[in-house]
Enzyme design. Structure first.
Site, mmCIF file in Angstrom:
data_model
loop_
_atom_site.group_PDB
_atom_site.id
_atom_site.type_symbol
_atom_site.label_atom_id
_atom_site.label_comp_id
_atom_site.label_asym_id
_atom_site.label_seq_id
_atom_site.Cartn_x
_atom_site.Cartn_y
_atom_site.Cartn_z
ATOM 1 N N GLU A 94 0.848 -1.194 0.000
ATOM 2 C CA GLU A 94 0.000 0.000 0.000
ATOM 3 C C GLU A 94 0.889 1.251 0.000
ATOM 4 O O GLU A 94 1.829 1.346 0.793
ATOM 5 C CB GLU A 94 -0.857 -0.021 1.274
ATOM 6 C CG GLU A 94 -1.678 1.216 1.502
ATOM 7 C CD GLU A 94 -2.279 1.277 2.912
ATOM 8 O OE1 GLU A 94 -3.102 2.171 3.155
ATOM 9 O OE2 GLU A 94 -1.910 0.435 3.753
ATOM 10 N N ASP A 198 13.451 -1.699 14.142
ATOM 11 C CA ASP A 198 14.424 -0.877 13.395
ATOM 12 C C ASP A 198 13.934 0.571 13.426
ATOM 13 O O ASP A 198 13.819 1.235 12.394
ATOM 14 C CB ASP A 198 14.539 -1.383 11.958
ATOM 15 C CG ASP A 198 15.762 -0.793 11.236
ATOM 16 O OD1 ASP A 198 16.538 -0.046 11.871
ATOM 17 O OD2 ASP A 198 15.921 -1.086 10.030
HETATM 18 P P1 ADP Z 1 14.546 0.850 2.400
HETATM 19 O O1 ADP Z 1 14.003 -0.540 2.582
HETATM 20 O O2 ADP Z 1 15.348 1.013 1.161
HETATM 21 O O3 ADP Z 1 15.279 1.382 3.637
HETATM 22 P P2 ADP Z 1 12.149 2.337 3.167
HETATM 23 O O4 ADP Z 1 11.155 1.270 3.485
HETATM 24 O O5 ADP Z 1 12.803 2.993 4.340
HETATM 25 O O6 ADP Z 1 13.273 1.787 2.159
HETATM 26 O O7 ADP Z 1 11.414 3.411 2.254
HETATM 27 C C1 ADP Z 1 12.126 4.499 1.667
HETATM 28 C C2 ADP Z 1 11.314 5.785 1.784
HETATM 29 O O8 ADP Z 1 10.085 5.610 1.103
HETATM 30 C C3 ADP Z 1 10.927 6.090 3.225
HETATM 31 O O9 ADP Z 1 11.868 6.951 3.819
HETATM 32 C C4 ADP Z 1 9.568 6.734 3.105
HETATM 33 O O10 ADP Z 1 9.720 8.137 2.922
HETATM 34 C C5 ADP Z 1 9.005 6.174 1.830
HETATM 35 N N1 ADP Z 1 8.015 5.101 2.062
HETATM 36 C C6 ADP Z 1 8.198 3.943 2.736
HETATM 37 N N2 ADP Z 1 7.115 3.180 2.706
HETATM 38 C C7 ADP Z 1 6.189 3.872 1.990
HETATM 39 C C8 ADP Z 1 4.836 3.616 1.602
HETATM 40 N N3 ADP Z 1 4.235 2.465 1.936
HETATM 41 N N4 ADP Z 1 4.206 4.552 0.864
HETATM 42 C C9 ADP Z 1 4.819 5.713 0.509
HETATM 43 N N5 ADP Z 1 6.086 6.009 0.840
HETATM 44 C C10 ADP Z 1 6.770 5.097 1.572
#
Ligand code: ADP
Length: 291
Positions: A94, A198
């Site tokens: 999502e 985390d």
């Molecule tokens: P990684 O696994 O590379 O560390 P993240 O899960 O931290 O990546 O996601 C990277 C960035 O994307 C986050 O800092 C956030 O701003 C954005 N983000 C994460 N999940 C979502 C989501 N479900 N919908 C929109 N943006 C998201």
């Protein structure tokens, strides 16, 4: 651009029809390439891409998100599906419009949500999870264990010390530290709370309505203080957050903050090397001087 093979896969798995032209890159992650795109029904889909051999990281992230979501205690993105498509591992979930908020009410809401999560206690009364996961790109074992002292010393600190040794780095006083930490943690009565695992500022935000969102977890049942300690290491949480959390649970003992964050310093050393070694060494000496 999102490859057609990915849009076809997503539609087959979920019925969601993406509008690939709406896709935009999202920065802020540490490991994966990420994109946010609109679907035909106006909803958002968040996609992570990595090399195909990294699919297990996505499997583990989905398991963590499912576990957190099942509690109903906090809002996390709903994970959809993951697969190897062509030469890439892909994870769809999502998508959420996120905006950081530092005002006191938002920080209070963030703390209340986290405290709610920490009130979810492991059904068996043990520490661990039904699955192993990753902390960053490092494997994180979660075998069910009756004693938190055993779990944390063996599956967190000792695991990271062994990884460092396999890379030819030996931390001084590691054995003495493990014994001291084991004996300290054994003296406490610790509940197995569900942890994000985390939780730094880059892994929590707010949706359009101001509801806190937690993402990119490495969940397991452990001492809730480990989650709170880590929020201090790389920052991102306001004073209002700590005040509000303190109204639900006591502040983390300083020595345990250092003990729990040593795990992350060791992990950062194993991932990135550099000055994390001296930071970990100084934490080890600080802990030994206190216990
Ligand atoms: P990684 O696994 O590379 O560390 P993240 O899960 O931290 O990546 O996601 C990277 C960035 O994307 C986050 O800092 C956030 O701003 C954005 N983000 C994460 N999940 C979502 C989501 N479900 N919908 C929109 N943006 C998201």
């Amino acid at each position: 651009m999102i490859p057609q093979t990915v849009t076809e896969w997503l539609e087959e798995e979920t019925g969601i029809q993406l509008r690939p032209s709406t896709a935009r890159s999202v920065s802020g992650g540490c490991i994966n390439e990420a994109k946010l795109a609109e679907a035909e029904d106006g909803s958002l889909v968040f996609l992570k891409f990595n090399q195909r051999h990294q699919l297990p990281l996505f499997e583990a992230e989905k398991q963590s998100l499912d576990l957190l979501k099942a509690t109903g205690a906090i809002r996390v993105p709903t994970p959809y599906c993951h697969a190897v498509i062509g030469d890439q591992a892909v994870f769809a979930m999502e998508g959420i419009h996120m905006a950081n908020r530092s005002d006191p009410d938002s920080q209070e809401a963030l703390a209340a949500a986290l405290a709610n999560l920490h009130q979810s206690i492991s059904p068996s009364g043990e520490f661990g999870a039904d699955f192993d996961n990753y902390i960053g790109a490092t494997p994180q074992p979660n075998p069910w264990t009756g004693s938190w002292a055993n779990f944390f010393t063996e599956h967190r600190l000792e695991y990271q010390f062994q990884l460092a040794e396999s890379r030819c780095h030996k931390f001084s006083d590691a054995r003495t530290l493990l014994d001291a930490v084991h004996s300290h943690l054994s003296s406490l009565d610790i509940a197995p709370s569900l942890l994000h695992g985390d939780l730094w500022g880059g892994n929590a935000s707010f949706d359009d309505g101001g509801v806190p969102i937690f993402y990119d977890p490495a969940a397991y049942f452990g001492d809730r203080e480990a989650d709170v300690a880590f929020t201090h290491l790389f920052g991102g949480f306001g004073t209002g957050f700590y005040e509000a959390y303190r109204s639900k649970f006591p502040e983390v003992e300083p020595v345990r903050k250092t003990i729990y964050n040593l795990y992350h310093l060791l992990n950062h050393f194993n991932l990135f090397g550099g000055s994390y070694a001296s930071q970990a060494e100084s934490s080890i000496q600080q802990i030994l001087a206190t216990l």
